[in-house]
Scaffold this motif. Sequence first.
Motif, PDB file in Angstrom:
ATOM      1  N   ALA A 113       0.841  -1.211   0.000  1.00 24.21           N
ATOM      2  CA  ALA A 113       0.000   0.000   0.000  1.00 24.21           C
ATOM      3  C   ALA A 113       0.870   1.253   0.000  1.00 24.21           C
ATOM      4  O   ALA A 113       0.476   2.295  -0.542  1.00 24.21           O
ATOM      5  N   ILE A 114       2.075   1.153   0.558  1.00 25.54           N
ATOM      6  CA  ILE A 114       3.001   2.303   0.555  1.00 25.54           C
ATOM      7  C   ILE A 114       3.742   2.367  -0.790  1.00 25.54           C
ATOM      8  O   ILE A 114       3.799   3.390  -1.454  1.00 25.54           O
ATOM      9  N   LYS A 115       4.282   1.198  -1.181  1.00 23.76           N
ATOM     10  CA  LYS A 115       5.112   1.117  -2.398  1.00 23.76           C
ATOM     11  C   LYS A 115       4.367   1.555  -3.654  1.00 23.76           C
ATOM     12  O   LYS A 115       4.904   2.241  -4.501  1.00 23.76           O
ATOM     13  N   TYR A 116       3.117   1.094  -3.778  1.00 21.23           N
ATOM     14  CA  TYR A 116       2.373   1.365  -5.012  1.00 21.23           C
ATOM     15  C   TYR A 116       1.460   2.572  -4.867  1.00 21.23           C
ATOM     16  O   TYR A 116       0.516   2.734  -5.630  1.00 21.23           O
ATOM     17  N   ASN A 117       1.751   3.406  -3.857  1.00 23.11           N
ATOM     18  CA  ASN A 117       0.966   4.615  -3.628  1.00 23.11           C
ATOM     19  C   ASN A 117       1.585   5.781  -4.384  1.00 23.11           C
ATOM     20  O   ASN A 117       2.711   5.698  -4.856  1.00 23.11           O
ATOM     21  N   ARG A 118       0.828   6.873  -4.467  1.00 18.99           N
ATOM     22  CA  ARG A 118       1.426   8.085  -5.009  1.00 18.99           C
ATOM     23  C   ARG A 118       2.168   8.787  -3.874  1.00 18.99           C
ATOM     24  O   ARG A 118       1.860   8.562  -2.702  1.00 18.99           O
ATOM     25  N   VAL A 119       3.134   9.643  -4.244  1.00 16.65           N
ATOM     26  CA  VAL A 119       3.848  10.417  -3.229  1.00 16.65           C
ATOM     27  C   VAL A 119       2.833  11.341  -2.557  1.00 16.65           C
ATOM     28  O   VAL A 119       2.008  11.969  -3.223  1.00 16.65           O
TER      29      VAL A 119
ATOM     30  N   GLU B 198      -0.943 -14.675  -8.299  1.00 18.90           N
ATOM     31  CA  GLU B 198      -0.133 -15.731  -8.915  1.00 18.90           C
ATOM     32  C   GLU B 198       1.344 -15.484  -8.626  1.00 18.90           C
ATOM     33  O   GLU B 198       1.787 -14.334  -8.618  1.00 18.90           O
ATOM     34  N   PRO B 199       2.121 -16.569  -8.392  1.00 15.92           N
ATOM     35  CA  PRO B 199       3.538 -16.371  -8.101  1.00 15.92           C
ATOM     36  C   PRO B 199       4.253 -15.613  -9.216  1.00 15.92           C
ATOM     37  O   PRO B 199       4.029 -15.908 -10.391  1.00 15.92           O
ATOM     38  N   TYR B 200       5.066 -14.686  -8.845  1.00 21.18           N
ATOM     39  CA  TYR B 200       5.935 -13.891  -9.718  1.00 21.18           C
ATOM     40  C   TYR B 200       5.205 -12.861 -10.568  1.00 21.18           C
ATOM     41  O   TYR B 200       5.825 -12.153 -11.343  1.00 21.18           O
ATOM     42  N   TYR B 201       3.860 -12.771 -10.443  1.00 18.21           N
ATOM     43  CA  TYR B 201       3.178 -11.800 -11.300  1.00 18.21           C
ATOM     44  C   TYR B 201       3.318 -10.401 -10.728  1.00 18.21           C
ATOM     45  O   TYR B 201       3.010 -10.148  -9.564  1.00 18.21           O
ATOM     46  N   ARG B 202       3.764  -9.467 -11.545  1.00 17.62           N
ATOM     47  CA  ARG B 202       3.806  -8.050 -11.181  1.00 17.62           C
ATOM     48  C   ARG B 202       3.049  -7.295 -12.273  1.00 17.62           C
ATOM     49  O   ARG B 202       3.187  -7.607 -13.454  1.00 17.62           O
ATOM     50  N   THR B 203       2.232  -6.320 -11.877  1.00 15.97           N
ATOM     51  CA  THR B 203       1.433  -5.618 -12.876  1.00 15.97           C
ATOM     52  C   THR B 203       2.362  -4.841 -13.810  1.00 15.97           C
ATOM     53  O   THR B 203       3.514  -4.557 -13.464  1.00 15.97           O
ATOM     54  N   GLU B 204       1.801  -4.486 -14.950  1.00 17.75           N
ATOM     55  CA  GLU B 204       2.613  -3.768 -15.926  1.00 17.75           C
ATOM     56  C   GLU B 204       3.124  -2.462 -15.329  1.00 17.75           C
ATOM     57  O   GLU B 204       4.288  -2.108 -15.502  1.00 17.75           O
TER      58      GLU B 204
ATOM     59  N   GLN C   5       9.682   0.732  -8.268  1.00 22.19           N
ATOM     60  CA  GLN C   5       9.456  -0.110  -7.084  1.00 22.19           C
ATOM     61  C   GLN C   5       9.845  -1.557  -7.370  1.00 22.19           C
ATOM     62  O   GLN C   5       9.407  -2.145  -8.347  1.00 22.19           O
ATOM     63  N   LYS C   6      10.693  -2.088  -6.489  1.00 26.17           N
ATOM     64  CA  LYS C   6      11.170  -3.458  -6.680  1.00 26.17           C
ATOM     65  C   LYS C   6      10.218  -4.448  -6.016  1.00 26.17           C
ATOM     66  O   LYS C   6       9.505  -4.108  -5.071  1.00 26.17           O
ATOM     67  N   GLY C   7      10.227  -5.659  -6.486  1.00 28.54           N
ATOM     68  CA  GLY C   7       9.398  -6.690  -5.866  1.00 28.54           C
ATOM     69  C   GLY C   7       9.635  -8.021  -6.551  1.00 28.54           C
ATOM     70  O   GLY C   7      10.213  -8.071  -7.642  1.00 28.54           O
ATOM     71  N   SER C   8       9.170  -9.089  -5.901  1.00 28.59           N
ATOM     72  CA  SER C   8       9.356 -10.419  -6.489  1.00 28.59           C
ATOM     73  C   SER C   8       8.051 -10.965  -7.057  1.00 28.59           C
ATOM     74  O   SER C   8       8.057 -11.949  -7.777  1.00 28.59           O
ATOM     75  N   GLY C   9       6.928 -10.340  -6.705  1.00 27.97           N
ATOM     76  CA  GLY C   9       5.638 -10.855  -7.147  1.00 27.97           C
ATOM     77  C   GLY C   9       5.214 -12.105  -6.387  1.00 27.97           C
ATOM     78  O   GLY C   9       4.281 -12.805  -6.796  1.00 27.97           O
ATOM     79  N   LEU C  10       5.879 -12.394  -5.267  1.00 27.30           N
ATOM     80  CA  LEU C  10       5.542 -13.607  -4.505  1.00 27.30           C
ATOM     81  C   LEU C  10       4.652 -13.327  -3.292  1.00 27.30           C
ATOM     82  O   LEU C  10       3.944 -14.206  -2.809  1.00 27.30           O
ATOM     83  N   GLY C  11       4.697 -12.084  -2.789  1.00 24.32           N
ATOM     84  CA  GLY C  11       4.096 -11.779  -1.487  1.00 24.32           C
ATOM     85  C   GLY C  11       2.604 -12.060  -1.366  1.00 24.32           C
ATOM     86  O   GLY C  11       2.163 -12.714  -0.405  1.00 24.32           O
ATOM     87  N   LEU C  12       1.804 -11.598  -2.325  1.00 25.45           N
ATOM     88  CA  LEU C  12       0.344 -11.718  -2.172  1.00 25.45           C
ATOM     89  C   LEU C  12      -0.120 -13.173  -2.200  1.00 25.45           C
ATOM     90  O   LEU C  12      -1.014 -13.558  -1.442  1.00 25.45           O
ATOM     91  N   GLY C  13       0.475 -13.966  -3.080  1.00 24.79           N
ATOM     92  CA  GLY C  13       0.090 -15.388  -3.150  1.00 24.79           C
ATOM     93  C   GLY C  13       0.405 -16.093  -1.831  1.00 24.79           C
ATOM     94  O   GLY C  13      -0.413 -16.851  -1.297  1.00 24.79           O
ATOM     95  N   ILE C  14       1.596 -15.817  -1.295  1.00 19.20           N
ATOM     96  CA  ILE C  14       1.997 -16.423  -0.024  1.00 19.20           C
ATOM     97  C   ILE C  14       1.053 -15.943   1.079  1.00 19.20           C
ATOM     98  O   ILE C  14       0.586 -16.726   1.916  1.00 19.20           O
ATOM     99  N   SER C  15       0.738 -14.648   1.066  1.00 19.76           N
ATOM    100  CA  SER C  15      -0.137 -14.076   2.106  1.00 19.76           C
ATOM    101  C   SER C  15      -1.520 -14.726   2.059  1.00 19.76           C
ATOM    102  O   SER C  15      -2.110 -15.031   3.093  1.00 19.76           O
ATOM    103  N   ARG C  16      -2.044 -14.935   0.856  1.00 19.46           N
ATOM    104  CA  ARG C  16      -3.367 -15.555   0.749  1.00 19.46           C
ATOM    105  C   ARG C  16      -3.334 -16.997   1.265  1.00 19.46           C
ATOM    106  O   ARG C  16      -4.254 -17.445   1.949  1.00 19.46           O
TER     107      ARG C  16
ATOM    108  N   PRO D 278      -8.044  -6.767 -15.808  1.00 18.42           N
ATOM    109  CA  PRO D 278      -7.508  -8.076 -16.223  1.00 18.42           C
ATOM    110  C   PRO D 278      -6.386  -8.583 -15.329  1.00 18.42           C
ATOM    111  O   PRO D 278      -6.046  -9.767 -15.371  1.00 18.42           O
ATOM    112  N   GLU D 279      -5.804  -7.690 -14.536  1.00 20.39           N
ATOM    113  CA  GLU D 279      -4.650  -8.104 -13.715  1.00 20.39           C
ATOM    114  C   GLU D 279      -5.042  -8.452 -12.283  1.00 20.39           C
ATOM    115  O   GLU D 279      -4.220  -8.927 -11.510  1.00 20.39           O
ATOM    116  N   ARG D 280      -6.334  -8.232 -11.934  1.00 21.97           N
ATOM    117  CA  ARG D 280      -6.728  -8.359 -10.521  1.00 21.97           C
ATOM    118  C   ARG D 280      -6.571  -9.770  -9.957  1.00 21.97           C
ATOM    119  O   ARG D 280      -6.138  -9.923  -8.823  1.00 21.97           O
TER     120      ARG D 280
END
Length: 270
Positions: free
Chosen positions: A161-167, A203-209, A216-227, A196-198
Amino acid sequence: VILASAAGVSGARIRRKRVQLAAQTVLTEQAVRARDDLIEAVVHELRTPLTSILGNAELVQQASEQPQTVARRAGVIVRNAEQMESILADLLLARSTGPALLGLTSVPSDLRALIENCLAASRTAADARGVTIDVIASDTLWAEVDPNRIRQVLDNLLTNAIKYNRVGGFVVVTETRTIDTVTFAVTDSGCGIAPPERALVFEPYYRTESARRSAQKGSGLGLGISRDIARRHGGDLRLVESSPAGSRFELTLPLELSGHLSAEAAAPQR
Ligand code: ADP
């Protein structure tokens, strides 16, 4: 093989090892594909920060630059090394989402205290982007959960929520209760996630366009693991709303203090 090569293992040794492995294990085609996808994703994820680390370290080594340029390059090196560290931490966690996680170490835990822990950890990142965080929730709320895992989920939601927020944006955490559940909603004023990305963000490794285009860096793993973690507690994690004005993720957990946690509560594996 790629990782083994990177570690300096000779081709002949790798081939010998492969023959031994082939004799010992019969992997299904699906397992082989999953393993190869994983290796490819890990190599891809680690290569970008590693290239930056090496490039900057070589320039620093030449020692012909101004002190402030050297300090800036050192900053880039540290950030990229941290990025690699977080990818490795996510991978370790991904590895343990198998049967190991069925044995959650659940104890009566104060969920509000877990939120406060996460807030303290997120403060620097939020301040750096001028993002405010408000929590509207009970002062104490006890539930039988694995505190480390649930902290991980809350941390993932807040960090995103911080990373993908506006300044200068905002994050609000609210709590809603039913007789036997609590739902924490994390709402942000960020860029949102296109329809389409929701489903794909879990999904593992998925990061939106837009995330891939951003700094912003990320692995795309967090949300799947959290769920997975939420479901294994008998709860769930959902993206309930998203628009160009922001997103809202909801984490629901059961509130009974005993007898609720069981392997049957776990949802099917992703
Ligand atoms: P990452 O390490 O890339 O942040 P996550 O699994 O936590 O991995 O999130 C997956 C993707 O979902 C992110 O890369 C980003 O594209 C998108 N995402 C997650 N949370 C948000 C959010 N609050 N606002 C916009 N996009 C988000």
